[in-house]
Write a protein that holds these residues in place. Structure first.
Motif, PDB file in Angstrom:
ATOM      1  N   GLN A   1      -0.796   6.960  -1.125  1.00  0.00           N
ATOM      2  CA  GLN A   1      -1.610   7.544  -1.857  1.00  0.00           C
ATOM      3  C   GLN A   1      -2.886   6.851  -1.371  1.00  0.00           C
ATOM      4  O   GLN A   1      -4.261   6.662  -2.602  1.00  0.00           O
ATOM      5  CB  GLN A   1      -2.038   8.236  -3.284  1.00  0.00           C
ATOM      6  CG  GLN A   1      -0.493   9.256  -3.169  1.00  0.00           C
ATOM      7  CD  GLN A   1      -0.435   8.910  -4.515  1.00  0.00           C
ATOM      8  OE1 GLN A   1      -1.109   9.254  -5.934  1.00  0.00           O
ATOM      9  NE2 GLN A   1       1.047   9.584  -5.168  1.00  0.00           N
ATOM     10  N   ASP A   2      -2.822   4.855  -0.789  1.00  0.00           N
ATOM     11  CA  ASP A   2      -3.975   4.324  -0.528  1.00  0.00           C
ATOM     12  C   ASP A   2      -4.245   3.544  -2.226  1.00  0.00           C
ATOM     13  O   ASP A   2      -5.047   3.192  -2.022  1.00  0.00           O
ATOM     14  CB  ASP A   2      -5.055   5.337  -0.340  1.00  0.00           C
ATOM     15  CG  ASP A   2      -5.488   5.150   1.560  1.00  0.00           C
ATOM     16  OD1 ASP A   2      -4.183   4.562   2.312  1.00  0.00           O
ATOM     17  OD2 ASP A   2      -5.905   6.336   2.188  1.00  0.00           O
ATOM     18  N   ARG A   3      -3.022   3.264  -2.866  1.00  0.00           N
ATOM     19  CA  ARG A   3      -2.635   2.396  -3.714  1.00  0.00           C
ATOM     20  C   ARG A   3      -2.529   1.275  -3.656  1.00  0.00           C
ATOM     21  O   ARG A   3      -1.759   1.387  -2.555  1.00  0.00           O
ATOM     22  CB  ARG A   3      -2.644   3.469  -5.455  1.00  0.00           C
ATOM     23  CG  ARG A   3      -2.972   4.948  -5.681  1.00  0.00           C
ATOM     24  CD  ARG A   3      -2.364   5.581  -6.294  1.00  0.00           C
ATOM     25  NE  ARG A   3      -1.220   5.849  -6.214  1.00  0.00           N
ATOM     26  CZ  ARG A   3      -0.634   6.300  -7.029  1.00  0.00           C
ATOM     27  NH1 ARG A   3      -0.525   5.688  -8.638  1.00  0.00           N
ATOM     28  NH2 ARG A   3       1.192   6.132  -6.501  1.00  0.00           N
TER      29      ARG A   3
ATOM     30  N   LEU B  89       1.170  -1.083  -0.301  1.00  0.00           N
ATOM     31  CA  LEU B  89      -0.118  -0.295   0.281  1.00  0.00           C
ATOM     32  C   LEU B  89       0.490   1.342  -0.147  1.00  0.00           C
ATOM     33  O   LEU B  89       1.549   1.198   0.847  1.00  0.00           O
ATOM     34  CB  LEU B  89      -0.917  -0.244   1.020  1.00  0.00           C
ATOM     35  CG  LEU B  89      -1.898   1.158   1.546  1.00  0.00           C
ATOM     36  CD1 LEU B  89      -2.761   1.173   0.238  1.00  0.00           C
ATOM     37  CD2 LEU B  89      -3.153   0.383   2.404  1.00  0.00           C
ATOM     38  N   ASP B  90       1.203   2.201  -1.194  1.00  0.00           N
ATOM     39  CA  ASP B  90       1.710   3.283  -0.921  1.00  0.00           C
ATOM     40  C   ASP B  90       0.532   4.318  -0.016  1.00  0.00           C
ATOM     41  O   ASP B  90      -0.163   4.313   0.347  1.00  0.00           O
ATOM     42  CB  ASP B  90       1.711   3.852  -2.430  1.00  0.00           C
ATOM     43  CG  ASP B  90       0.543   4.033  -3.329  1.00  0.00           C
ATOM     44  OD1 ASP B  90      -0.447   4.770  -2.537  1.00  0.00           O
ATOM     45  OD2 ASP B  90       0.552   4.305  -4.696  1.00  0.00           O
TER      46      ASP B  90
ATOM     47  N   ASP C 161     -11.153   1.719  -5.433  1.00  0.00           N
ATOM     48  CA  ASP C 161     -11.627   0.620  -6.905  1.00  0.00           C
ATOM     49  C   ASP C 161     -11.328  -0.848  -6.661  1.00  0.00           C
ATOM     50  O   ASP C 161     -12.568  -1.477  -7.897  1.00  0.00           O
ATOM     51  CB  ASP C 161     -10.260   1.917  -7.991  1.00  0.00           C
ATOM     52  CG  ASP C 161     -10.696   2.623  -8.399  1.00  0.00           C
ATOM     53  OD1 ASP C 161     -11.350   3.564  -8.104  1.00  0.00           O
ATOM     54  OD2 ASP C 161     -10.190   3.337  -9.531  1.00  0.00           O
TER      55      ASP C 161
ATOM     56  N   ARG D  97      -0.925   0.658 -10.093  1.00  0.00           N
ATOM     57  CA  ARG D  97      -1.077   0.758  -8.480  1.00  0.00           C
ATOM     58  C   ARG D  97      -2.269   1.137  -8.988  1.00  0.00           C
ATOM     59  O   ARG D  97      -2.604   2.123  -9.342  1.00  0.00           O
ATOM     60  CB  ARG D  97      -0.045   1.755  -7.993  1.00  0.00           C
ATOM     61  CG  ARG D  97       1.163   1.477  -7.822  1.00  0.00           C
ATOM     62  CD  ARG D  97       2.091   2.434  -6.867  1.00  0.00           C
ATOM     63  NE  ARG D  97       3.314   2.024  -6.867  1.00  0.00           N
ATOM     64  CZ  ARG D  97       4.413   2.294  -6.173  1.00  0.00           C
ATOM     65  NH1 ARG D  97       4.048   3.600  -5.530  1.00  0.00           N
ATOM     66  NH2 ARG D  97       5.537   2.235  -6.003  1.00  0.00           N
ATOM     67  N   ILE D  98      -3.601   0.907  -8.403  1.00  0.00           N
ATOM     68  CA  ILE D  98      -4.978   0.911  -7.941  1.00  0.00           C
ATOM     69  C   ILE D  98      -5.603   1.713  -6.637  1.00  0.00           C
ATOM     70  O   ILE D  98      -5.021   0.799  -5.778  1.00  0.00           O
ATOM     71  CB  ILE D  98      -5.373  -0.573  -8.028  1.00  0.00           C
ATOM     72  CG1 ILE D  98      -4.739  -0.901 -10.260  1.00  0.00           C
ATOM     73  CG2 ILE D  98      -7.112   0.012  -8.775  1.00  0.00           C
ATOM     74  CD1 ILE D  98      -4.636   0.052 -10.795  1.00  0.00           C
ATOM     75  N   PRO D  99      -6.335   2.639  -6.766  1.00  0.00           N
ATOM     76  CA  PRO D  99      -6.955   3.171  -5.633  1.00  0.00           C
ATOM     77  C   PRO D  99      -7.490   1.799  -4.896  1.00  0.00           C
ATOM     78  O   PRO D  99      -7.910   0.731  -5.482  1.00  0.00           O
ATOM     79  CB  PRO D  99      -7.233   4.030  -5.928  1.00  0.00           C
ATOM     80  CG  PRO D  99      -7.628   4.752  -7.537  1.00  0.00           C
ATOM     81  CD  PRO D  99      -6.976   3.337  -7.999  1.00  0.00           C
TER      82      PRO D  99
END
Length: 208
Positions: A58-60, A55-56, A160, A155-157
């Motif tokens: 930016q919450d991705r 998890l980065d 989503d 990298r996906i939220p």
């Protein structure tokens, strides 16, 4: 009421291995039931796996897209791999897989959840880690081959991914379990309340 899985082993009167593959095998056990009758149970013997929900800030979530021949689909997954070495520390294996598949390292590691993928027909146990404070690894990338040579990384939220899971668009076991477990942890006691990365794992005991 708090419920908890418990260790138990019914008596086995016979066991054979009709098939042995590169990484897994098939075993047939004759098991004595509580009423005294005996039945045969066929199942896949598996070394176990680790998976990493990275998890980065930016919450991705870091995901990879890989072809899976048994289901004839390219699946979005989180980085994962086998516990190839008996007794291998699962954290070390997870760190290796994150590097090899995504060329990424992480500062903070926690145990997100432990699961049996298909306990009715396979003894595979998977430990899913949460990795935070992620950054790219310096130097050349790990050389991949076979299905991984065609792998896409994104990298996906988190939101989503939750939507895709509930819509029936994402199917990989570790992705689904990891994303929904993370969502539950965020809504509950928070990520710092998760178990430490070296927490005991009775399903696959390891050396520290």
């Amino acid at each position: 009421m708090r419920i908890k899985d418990t260790a138990e082993e019914w008596r086995i009167t016979a066991s054979e291995t009709p098939f042995t593959g590169n990484k897994t095998s098939v075993r047939t056990d004759t098991v004595v039931m509580p009423d005294g009758s005996a039945v045969t149970r066929d199942y896949q013997v598996h070394p176990g796996s680790v998976a990493v929900l990275a998890l980065d800030d930016q919450d991705r979530v870091l995901v990879v897209n890989q072809y899976r021949h048994p289901v004839r689909q390219k699946l979005w997954e989180i980085p994962a791999g086998l516990l190839d070495v008996p007794g291998e520390n699962p954290l070390h294996a997870a760190q290796r897989e994150l590097y090899e598949e995504a060329h990424v390292k992480a500062e903070d590691w926690r145990v997100l959840t432990d699961v049996y993928t298909t306990p009715g027909g396979c003894d595979e146990a998977v430990r899913v880690f949460l990795a935070r404070g992620i950054s790219d690894v310096e130097g050349e990338r790990f050389e991949v081959s076979e299905e991984e040579a065609d792998m896409e990384i994104a990298r996906i939220p988190l939101t989503d991914l939750v939507r895709g899971i509930l819509a029936g668009e994402l199917h990989n076991n570790c992705l689904v379990v990891g994303v929904l477990s993370l969502t539950a942890a965020l809504a509950g006691d928070g990520l710092d309340a998760l178990r430490p990365a070296e927490a005991p794992w009775p399903a696959r005991p390891f050396e520290a």
